[in-house]
Design an enzyme around this catalytic site. Sequence first.
Site, mmCIF file in Angstrom:
data_model
loop_
_atom_site.group_PDB
_atom_site.id
_atom_site.type_symbol
_atom_site.label_atom_id
_atom_site.label_comp_id
_atom_site.label_asym_id
_atom_site.label_seq_id
_atom_site.Cartn_x
_atom_site.Cartn_y
_atom_site.Cartn_z
ATOM 1 N N HIS A 106 -34.393 -37.064 -3.359
ATOM 2 C CA HIS A 106 -34.154 -36.255 -4.159
ATOM 3 C C HIS A 106 -33.598 -36.595 -5.882
ATOM 4 O O HIS A 106 -33.637 -35.847 -6.506
ATOM 5 C CB HIS A 106 -33.616 -34.931 -3.677
ATOM 6 N N ASN A 136 -55.320 -32.913 -6.186
ATOM 7 C CA ASN A 136 -56.793 -33.219 -5.580
ATOM 8 C C ASN A 136 -56.832 -34.679 -5.465
ATOM 9 O O ASN A 136 -57.076 -35.335 -6.604
ATOM 10 C CB ASN A 136 -57.931 -32.602 -6.691
#
Length: 449
Positions: free
Chosen positions: A169, A387
């Site tokens: 993170h 995608n």
Amino acid sequence: MASSVSSPLVFSVKRCHPEFVQPAKSTPREVKQLSDIDDQEGLRFQVPVIMFYQSNPLSMKGKEDPVKVIREALGKALVYYYPLAGRLIEGENRKLMVDCTGEGVLFTEADADTTLDSLGDAIQPMCPCFEELLYDVPGFGEILGSPLILIQVTRLRCGGFIFALRLNHTLSDAFGLSQFLNAVSDMTQGLSRPCLLPIWQRVLLNARNPPRITCMHHEYEEVTSTKGTLLMAMDKNNLVHRSFFFGPKEKRTLKKRLPTSLGAYTTFEVLVACVWRCRTIAFAVDPDEVVRFSCIINLRGKQGFNLPPGYYGNAFVSPASITKAGMLCANPLEYAIMLVKKAKMQMSTEYMKSVADLMVTQGRPLFTKSGNYFISDNRHVGFGEVNFGWGKPVYGGIARALSNISFCTQFKNKKGEEGNVIPICLPPLVMERFEHELKRMTKKEERAR
């Protein structure tokens, strides 16, 4: 409000030996400092993300192997995001830096003897089989000196696949990670470079010289006197993980509880205020115990911050509101909403600079643990748009909540209803009380006076 309680899933996963995917071309060998917003003790952990993709024989990639396509695109994207192929090191005063070694990210190829239909309710946050879908490779879980990203792509019998990832993170927030994944997506489409080029420039979110703390930061306060009942109840080895869906009916019911005198509010404010209040009631803590709500606020696109498009570092602050547990539980929902709004209103350029200054002057403290609850707004992060050539994922987003951190994201349930899902993890008895209180709030339609 629908709670997801998934049935135990039984399937096997066959994994190949993990391998490193390195940048496809040579990249600069250098050391790059993280910003003072990146470099917080409270961000030294791994963020899990999961995406479920259907088989799509009509797509451009329908007859190809997703493992091969994603692995090759990953190497190409890392040419532009080469710091993510490096390793974290510490400098003077534990200052975090990326040693851009080009060693690569850790990648695992896998196959599972199941289908998307068989996974059912597991296709959502708090996926009960996540450990099977992202193998925690032994020896590579440390914050320093380990791969910054771990990925597993698991092919399914139905022709679909699951993309799971774990990110350090300190390198990026959800928006920065989504930007990187879209760069990988661009490479799968045959582009020679990402549509949005990455910007490092972590100095933009560094402390001032000299640093000066100018704001109150309840989210970092050191609590020396507390009843401690919230902390004692949170045994990390005995937590129940659930996700809660808020569709049109649940949102309408909650809003009917609010008086017209409250003024303007957002759906997000209503949902997170409700969850925070129900969670506090469920813990049944001492009424005099101080509780906090920290609202994670993205700095991108905000006036005065001037972060360039393509910046992929951590760019958020977490201002907190405080109150006594008894006040939060005894007052109606609008009281919690006003506290959420108060937390959000603290955000400003001065507030962000004050956070960065606090980090360097006070030794990069942890977020306050006692009675502090965070909810991150992930509705517009874009994981659900990534995608790789098979279309958009059935679900894409953060995979797990933590004991004191939840997130709110877009979700479509089995009925096709669009709404939001908020995952949460609590001790078993607390979870029972939480579900009971949340059901009362979302099922019984009470019109406010």
